[in-house]
Design a protein around this motif. Sequence first.
Motif, short mmCIF file in Angstrom:
data_model
loop_
_atom_site.label_atom_id
_atom_site.label_comp_id
_atom_site.label_asym_id
_atom_site.label_seq_id
_atom_site.Cartn_x
_atom_site.Cartn_y
_atom_site.Cartn_z
N ASP A 411 12.55 35.76 83.21
CA ASP A 411 11.10 35.67 84.15
C ASP A 411 11.66 36.28 85.47
N MET A 421 11.34 24.98 80.78
CA MET A 421 12.19 25.94 79.96
C MET A 421 13.21 25.11 79.33
N TYR A 428 16.83 30.88 79.41
CA TYR A 428 15.88 31.18 80.36
C TYR A 428 16.85 31.62 81.63
#
Length: 440
Positions: A411, A421, A428
């Motif tokens: 991300d 997450m 993540y």
Amino acid sequence: MKVAMIGAGYVGLVSGACFSEFGHEVICVDVDPSKIGRLEKGDIPIFEPGLEQLVEKNVQAGRLSFTTDLAAAVGPAEAVFIAVGTPSRRGGGEADLSYVHQAARDIAAASGGRKVVVTKSTVPVGTGAAVRRILAEANPAVEFHVVSNPEFLREGAAIEDFMRPNRVVCGVDSEHARQIMRELYRPLFLNETPIVFTTLESSELIKYAANCFLATKITFINEMADLCEKVGADVQAVARGIGLDKRIGNLFLHPGPGFGGSCFPKDIRALAATAENHGAPLRIVDAVNDVNESRKKAMADKIARALDDDLAGRTVAILGVTFKPNTDDMRESPSLAIVPALQRAGAAIRAYDPEGMEEAAKLLDGVTWCEDAYDAMEGADAVAILTEWNIFRALDLDRVKKLLKRPVMVDLRNIYTLDEMRAAGFRYVSIGRSEIRAED
């Protein structure tokens, strides 16, 4: 007031539509007959929220029209705006002013009476003086007044920025020019919007200085994010902590993959070139440009690390390719550096963007363009979020996990929290925060 807008691109079209909304009679001129043909049919060639409706409203009211006939538009106009492109020259950062200079020559040839010529394009210091010389030399019989009126429009929020700006900057060379600009922006005067009247040179520099300062804030927080990752800090907490200081402010302190778009990269290069040419190099501005370019390339490495530096034969889903949400603009987008780097490392790319895929397809080869975000993720080894479109902020994480071969999300806009997450069982990777592994 009768207004001619030379150039029906992003700045010219938005500005022309908004001036017509103020009650002025505006004719937008462009040399591209296909663009004018589309506009006359109500087909807006760019994506900007609210622009289509604004254009339609004012065309129907008879205040806004489009033509390729510059002379017909300039002849009756009291104010003529130059809103043509000023791209960076190849091999250097200087702005290419050939379109601006040609527009000035064309305006001079079409003028038979007193004219106020307003530069809306982003131009380096000294352009207004050059335009004044061109006008005087091309048509010495006409009284010309020159104005610098830089735009401060954010793509995706351009109409709001024009109608409710923080300020309007007008560099003028005469009292007549000042009065024309006051009349043009009369609705904003009534709303007590600050109108900064200054010299041509100061106005031209204000535009570049503003954009370069904002780009500096972005670059600063991006470098702080790198440090946060090394020391275990959270860049979002750091940004909030410093942003609450009123001397700093919280805007443009959002870490990401580097800035892009039509303004910041080009304007930084142009200001740096101007400073160098005048013997006053701007070392901070030079560093901002260098850091931003290297950051875009480093983001591909970040995605690769999430797949243990093994991209050969892997598929990466890319969500968002435009440089920011609410636009279809691909100019200087980080995706133009990230996607090819992933491909060179052996990855296949499946991508989705709500508005930018048509333009992106011209610039990115070998990408599979998908119907939606979930289609892009089906069978991919990881998903990377490059642009923070709102539709990516509330993905069904259970569905995402089932679609991916492995639960890996990178991300680059920090739109998800570490807790959610972690709870969803993803590996993540974000910007300036701790990495979450699926087994954590």
